[in-house]
Enzyme design. Sequence first.
Site, PDB file in Angstrom:
ATOM      1  N   THR A  16       0.838  -1.211   0.000  1.00 37.95           N
ATOM      2  CA  THR A  16       0.000   0.000   0.000  1.00 37.95           C
ATOM      3  C   THR A  16       0.875   1.266   0.000  1.00 37.95           C
ATOM      4  O   THR A  16       0.778   2.105  -0.907  1.00 37.95           O
ATOM      5  CB  THR A  16      -0.924   0.010   1.247  1.00 37.95           C
ATOM      6  OG1 THR A  16      -1.678  -1.197   1.250  1.00 37.95           O
ATOM      7  CG2 THR A  16      -1.843   1.207   1.252  1.00 37.95           C
ATOM      8  N   VAL A  17       1.757   1.393   0.987  1.00 38.78           N
ATOM      9  CA  VAL A  17       2.540   2.635   1.122  1.00 38.78           C
ATOM     10  C   VAL A  17       3.643   2.706   0.069  1.00 38.78           C
ATOM     11  O   VAL A  17       3.804   3.732  -0.608  1.00 38.78           O
ATOM     12  CB  VAL A  17       3.138   2.743   2.553  1.00 38.78           C
ATOM     13  CG1 VAL A  17       3.909   4.038   2.711  1.00 38.78           C
ATOM     14  CG2 VAL A  17       2.035   2.650   3.606  1.00 38.78           C
ATOM     15  N   LYS A 107       5.912   2.146  12.655  1.00 37.43           N
ATOM     16  CA  LYS A 107       5.744   2.542  14.071  1.00 37.43           C
ATOM     17  C   LYS A 107       5.957   1.372  15.025  1.00 37.43           C
ATOM     18  O   LYS A 107       6.396   1.575  16.161  1.00 37.43           O
ATOM     19  CB  LYS A 107       4.364   3.153  14.315  1.00 37.43           C
ATOM     20  CG  LYS A 107       3.196   2.239  14.013  1.00 37.43           C
ATOM     21  CD  LYS A 107       2.452   2.703  12.831  1.00 37.43           C
ATOM     22  CE  LYS A 107       1.537   1.643  12.283  1.00 37.43           C
ATOM     23  NZ  LYS A 107       0.864   2.081  11.096  1.00 37.43           N
ATOM     24  N   GLU A 131       8.226  10.430   9.591  1.00 43.31           N
ATOM     25  CA  GLU A 131       6.983  11.213   9.670  1.00 43.31           C
ATOM     26  C   GLU A 131       5.744  10.332   9.472  1.00 43.31           C
ATOM     27  O   GLU A 131       4.704  10.538  10.120  1.00 43.31           O
ATOM     28  CB  GLU A 131       7.025  12.319   8.613  1.00 43.31           C
ATOM     29  CG  GLU A 131       5.878  13.285   8.649  1.00 43.31           C
ATOM     30  CD  GLU A 131       5.786  14.045   9.965  1.00 43.31           C
ATOM     31  OE1 GLU A 131       6.660  14.855  10.248  1.00 43.31           O
ATOM     32  OE2 GLU A 131       4.818  13.802  10.720  1.00 43.31           O
ATOM     33  N   GLY A 136      -0.272   8.900   9.654  1.00 48.41           N
ATOM     34  CA  GLY A 136      -0.226   8.858   8.183  1.00 48.41           C
ATOM     35  C   GLY A 136       0.217  10.153   7.543  1.00 48.41           C
ATOM     36  O   GLY A 136       1.361  10.590   7.708  1.00 48.41           O
ATOM     37  N   GLY A 189      -7.534  -0.451   2.670  1.00 48.03           N
ATOM     38  CA  GLY A 189      -6.082  -0.430   2.936  1.00 48.03           C
ATOM     39  C   GLY A 189      -5.716   0.327   4.199  1.00 48.03           C
ATOM     40  O   GLY A 189      -4.553   0.644   4.422  1.00 48.03           O
ATOM     41  N   ASP A 203      -1.909  -0.292  17.761  1.00 41.69           N
ATOM     42  CA  ASP A 203      -1.357   0.609  16.739  1.00 41.69           C
ATOM     43  C   ASP A 203      -1.341   2.052  17.272  1.00 41.69           C
ATOM     44  O   ASP A 203      -0.321   2.745  17.193  1.00 41.69           O
ATOM     45  CB  ASP A 203      -2.209   0.499  15.462  1.00 41.69           C
ATOM     46  CG  ASP A 203      -1.758   1.478  14.393  1.00 41.69           C
ATOM     47  OD1 ASP A 203      -0.723   1.222  13.755  1.00 41.69           O
ATOM     48  OD2 ASP A 203      -2.437   2.509  14.221  1.00 41.69           O
ATOM     49  N   LYS A 207       1.869   4.683  18.292  1.00 38.00           N
ATOM     50  CA  LYS A 207       1.977   6.067  17.814  1.00 38.00           C
ATOM     51  C   LYS A 207       2.059   7.053  18.990  1.00 38.00           C
ATOM     52  O   LYS A 207       2.842   8.007  18.946  1.00 38.00           O
ATOM     53  CB  LYS A 207       0.777   6.402  16.928  1.00 38.00           C
ATOM     54  CG  LYS A 207       0.799   5.608  15.611  1.00 38.00           C
ATOM     55  CD  LYS A 207      -0.519   5.707  14.883  1.00 38.00           C
ATOM     56  CE  LYS A 207      -0.513   4.918  13.594  1.00 38.00           C
ATOM     57  NZ  LYS A 207      -1.849   4.742  13.019  1.00 38.00           N
ATOM     58  N   GLY A 304      -3.740   5.038   4.489  1.00 32.62           N
ATOM     59  CA  GLY A 304      -4.048   4.896   3.064  1.00 32.62           C
ATOM     60  C   GLY A 304      -2.830   5.171   2.197  1.00 32.62           C
ATOM     61  O   GLY A 304      -1.832   5.736   2.652  1.00 32.62           O
TER      62      GLY A 304
HETATM   63  P1  NAP Z   1       1.729  -3.986   2.840  1.00 29.11           P
HETATM   64  O1  NAP Z   1       0.693  -3.430   1.923  1.00 29.11           O
HETATM   65  O2  NAP Z   1       1.458  -5.273   3.515  1.00 29.11           O
HETATM   66  O3  NAP Z   1       3.086  -4.089   2.008  1.00 29.11           O
HETATM   67  C1  NAP Z   1       4.251  -4.690   2.540  1.00 29.11           C
HETATM   68  C2  NAP Z   1       5.291  -4.788   1.435  1.00 29.11           C
HETATM   69  O4  NAP Z   1       6.516  -5.194   2.031  1.00 29.11           O
HETATM   70  C3  NAP Z   1       4.978  -5.824   0.358  1.00 29.11           C
HETATM   71  O5  NAP Z   1       5.415  -5.367  -0.903  1.00 29.11           O
HETATM   72  C4  NAP Z   1       5.818  -7.045   0.799  1.00 29.11           C
HETATM   73  O6  NAP Z   1       6.285  -7.849  -0.283  1.00 29.11           O
HETATM   74  C5  NAP Z   1       7.001  -6.357   1.431  1.00 29.11           C
HETATM   75  N1  NAP Z   1       7.607  -7.209   2.476  1.00 29.11           N
HETATM   76  C6  NAP Z   1       7.049  -7.561   3.658  1.00 29.11           C
HETATM   77  N2  NAP Z   1       7.892  -8.330   4.366  1.00 29.11           N
HETATM   78  C7  NAP Z   1       9.000  -8.464   3.605  1.00 29.11           C
HETATM   79  C8  NAP Z   1      10.231  -9.152   3.769  1.00 29.11           C
HETATM   80  N3  NAP Z   1      10.486  -9.863   4.868  1.00 29.11           N
HETATM   81  N4  NAP Z   1      11.158  -9.081   2.779  1.00 29.11           N
HETATM   82  C9  NAP Z   1      10.909  -8.368   1.661  1.00 29.11           C
HETATM   83  N5  NAP Z   1       9.751  -7.682   1.440  1.00 29.11           N
HETATM   84  C10 NAP Z   1       8.815  -7.743   2.410  1.00 29.11           C
HETATM   85  O7  NAP Z   1       2.055  -2.941   4.012  1.00 29.11           O
HETATM   86  P2  NAP Z   1       1.699  -1.369   4.051  1.00 29.11           P
HETATM   87  O8  NAP Z   1       0.272  -1.184   4.460  1.00 29.11           O
HETATM   88  O9  NAP Z   1       2.203  -0.705   2.847  1.00 29.11           O
HETATM   89  O10 NAP Z   1       2.535  -0.913   5.350  1.00 29.11           O
HETATM   90  C11 NAP Z   1       3.934  -0.757   5.277  1.00 29.11           C
HETATM   91  C12 NAP Z   1       4.429  -0.031   6.533  1.00 29.11           C
HETATM   92  O11 NAP Z   1       3.858   1.256   6.598  1.00 29.11           O
HETATM   93  C13 NAP Z   1       4.091  -0.711   7.853  1.00 29.11           C
HETATM   94  O12 NAP Z   1       5.126  -0.489   8.767  1.00 29.11           O
HETATM   95  C14 NAP Z   1       2.839   0.037   8.304  1.00 29.11           C
HETATM   96  O13 NAP Z   1       2.627  -0.009   9.690  1.00 29.11           O
HETATM   97  C15 NAP Z   1       3.184   1.431   7.840  1.00 29.11           C
HETATM   98  N6  NAP Z   1       2.054   2.320   7.622  1.00 29.11           N
HETATM   99  C16 NAP Z   1       1.022   1.909   6.849  1.00 29.11           C
HETATM  100  C17 NAP Z   1      -0.039   2.773   6.623  1.00 29.11           C
HETATM  101  C18 NAP Z   1      -1.210   2.380   5.769  1.00 29.11           C
HETATM  102  O14 NAP Z   1      -2.133   3.178   5.647  1.00 29.11           O
HETATM  103  N7  NAP Z   1      -1.212   1.199   5.167  1.00 29.11           N
HETATM  104  C19 NAP Z   1      -0.022   4.072   7.196  1.00 29.11           C
HETATM  105  C20 NAP Z   1       1.082   4.459   7.988  1.00 29.11           C
HETATM  106  C21 NAP Z   1       2.118   3.574   8.194  1.00 29.11           C
HETATM  107  P3  NAP Z   1       5.297  -8.763  -1.172  1.00 29.11           P
HETATM  108  O15 NAP Z   1       4.523  -7.776  -1.969  1.00 29.11           O
HETATM  109  O16 NAP Z   1       6.197  -9.605  -1.997  1.00 29.11           O
HETATM  110  O17 NAP Z   1       4.482  -9.512  -0.164  1.00 29.11           O
HETATM  111  N1  HSE Z   2      -3.720   0.760  10.491  1.00 21.49           N
HETATM  112  C1  HSE Z   2      -3.375   2.107  10.651  1.00 21.49           C
HETATM  113  C2  HSE Z   2      -4.627   2.946  10.860  1.00 21.49           C
HETATM  114  C3  HSE Z   2      -2.625   2.594   9.445  1.00 21.49           C
HETATM  115  O1  HSE Z   2      -5.731   2.410  10.677  1.00 21.49           O
HETATM  116  O2  HSE Z   2      -4.536   4.094  11.237  1.00 21.49           O
HETATM  117  C4  HSE Z   2      -1.900   3.866   9.684  1.00 21.49           C
HETATM  118  O3  HSE Z   2      -0.894   3.720  10.612  1.00 21.49           O
END
Ligand code: NAP
Ligand code: HSE
Length: 430
Positions: A16-17, A107, A131, A136, A189, A203, A207, A304
């Site tokens: 997603t990110v 985080k 950041e 987010g 997402g 979570d 934060k 998101g």
């Molecule tokens: P996600 O959609 O699950 O994507 C994770 C990505 O990392 C995938 O491409 C996955 O590869 C790769 N990956 C995971 N483990 C791996 C490993 N051991 N070796 C190599 N690649 C690996 O996660 P996301 O939602 O983008 O979140 C990423 C980070 O941002 C997290 O720390 C989350 O807490 C933070 N975050 C997310 C949001 C949000 O809104 N989603 C907001 C703020 C912060 P594959 O594609 O091959 O599986």
């Molecule tokens: N799962 C988290 C939320 C993503 O719902 O706020 C952002 O950190």
Amino acid sequence: MEKNKVIKAALLGVGTVGGGVYKLVKRQKEEFRHKIGTDLEIAKILVRDAAKERPGIDSELLTDNWQEILKDDSIEIVIEVMGGIEPARTYILEALRAGKNVVTANKDLLAEHGKELMDEAKEMDRDLLFEAAVAGGIPIIRPLKQCLAGNYITEVMGIVNGTTNFILSKMTYEGMDFEDALKIAQDLGYAEADPTADVEGYDAGRKIAIMASIAFNSRVTFSDVYTEGITKISALDIEYADNLDCVIKLLGVARHKEDGIEVLVHPMLISKKHPLASVDDSFNAVYVHGDAVGDTMFYGRGAGELPTASAVMGDVIDTARNIVYHCTGRIACSCYKDIPVKKVDDIKSKFFLRMVVSNTPGVLANIASVFGNNGVGLERVLQQKVEKEKAEIVVVTYPVEERHLRDSLRIFDGMSIIKNIPAIIRVYGE
Ligand code: NAP
Ligand code: HSE
């Protein structure tokens, strides 16, 4: 300033990110050149499965081998957006030791291992920026570290989990079930891979630990945070809150008091007149009180693809500028104090209790006397639902140290007239 340089970055993860970051780097290429003073390029992308079809992503960049990135000296910025503790922790430490700068949205990792990572960044004079790890797309880490650095900050409070705010908004305004609302948040997402972290408050706990550390200049880790989630909040509690002119929100609260730091995450009844009451859906908001600035509030999308990528890119551009001007590692860890974190039992709150009791004369007097004997004052008492055998009593207490409430609950436990206490929720206010 170095001219005609290309700054190369590697993405660790393109979910997603990471997908959002990749899109922004592509679509803002020209803009970024002007903003940084050089070109910025994603040179490699680490994933688990490099053979997987990923529409819109240049497959040439994909690798499942971390060493390819670590050993490539032309890569100066590592953007960690894969999540989890390991191998993310090891990769970040190795990247810093190899002289690379790191931007992360993780985080979970920072709330547990922040000190270790920051110490390494300081040792190596490299940037470690995060950041996106809190709220987010809302700028809050940089404001706390830089813009508000002239203040003595006493309170940081906010709605910092998009998933739970989305669920509570759907339950409040559309009468939707918890499970249906969670499913939509997952499809959009917002939710973590395992939504337990969202709905149980972990979570938000991570934060608020990160924000408290920065705001109060003293290390607070996730294990210091008292957390309660929203899984027990029912439609009935939302209805009672409405009768009290309140809504229920999951809040992260951190206060610097004379006797220590209070840091908690829990659902809370908050007056509809309070600005946080109208922060709905996946929006987040953070309130900060500083001695000089007074009250400030930061509002926006807390989760998101593109909102989070926006925060990541802000850090990447900052790091790239620092590389160009040879000044990475300028803003290091700011935890130069060691303030104790208070136990939840010693923290004062107002409480809402929904109690199912026997419908017999004298019950209310008995309840009031238990509370009174334990130093718990009652601000409101409502009795709305009465059946032949049972009645439902709702009380709102005056602010009381939590241990006094728990003493009362222990006595209620042994009283046959008290059938059940399905809800105990904190209430905002003095
Ligand atoms: P996600 O959609 O699950 O994507 C994770 C990505 O990392 C995938 O491409 C996955 O590869 C790769 N990956 C995971 N483990 C791996 C490993 N051991 N070796 C190599 N690649 C690996 O996660 P996301 O939602 O983008 O979140 C990423 C980070 O941002 C997290 O720390 C989350 O807490 C933070 N975050 C997310 C949001 C949000 O809104 N989603 C907001 C703020 C912060 P594959 O594609 O091959 O599986
Ligand atoms: N799962 C988290 C939320 C993503 O719902 O706020 C952002 O950190």
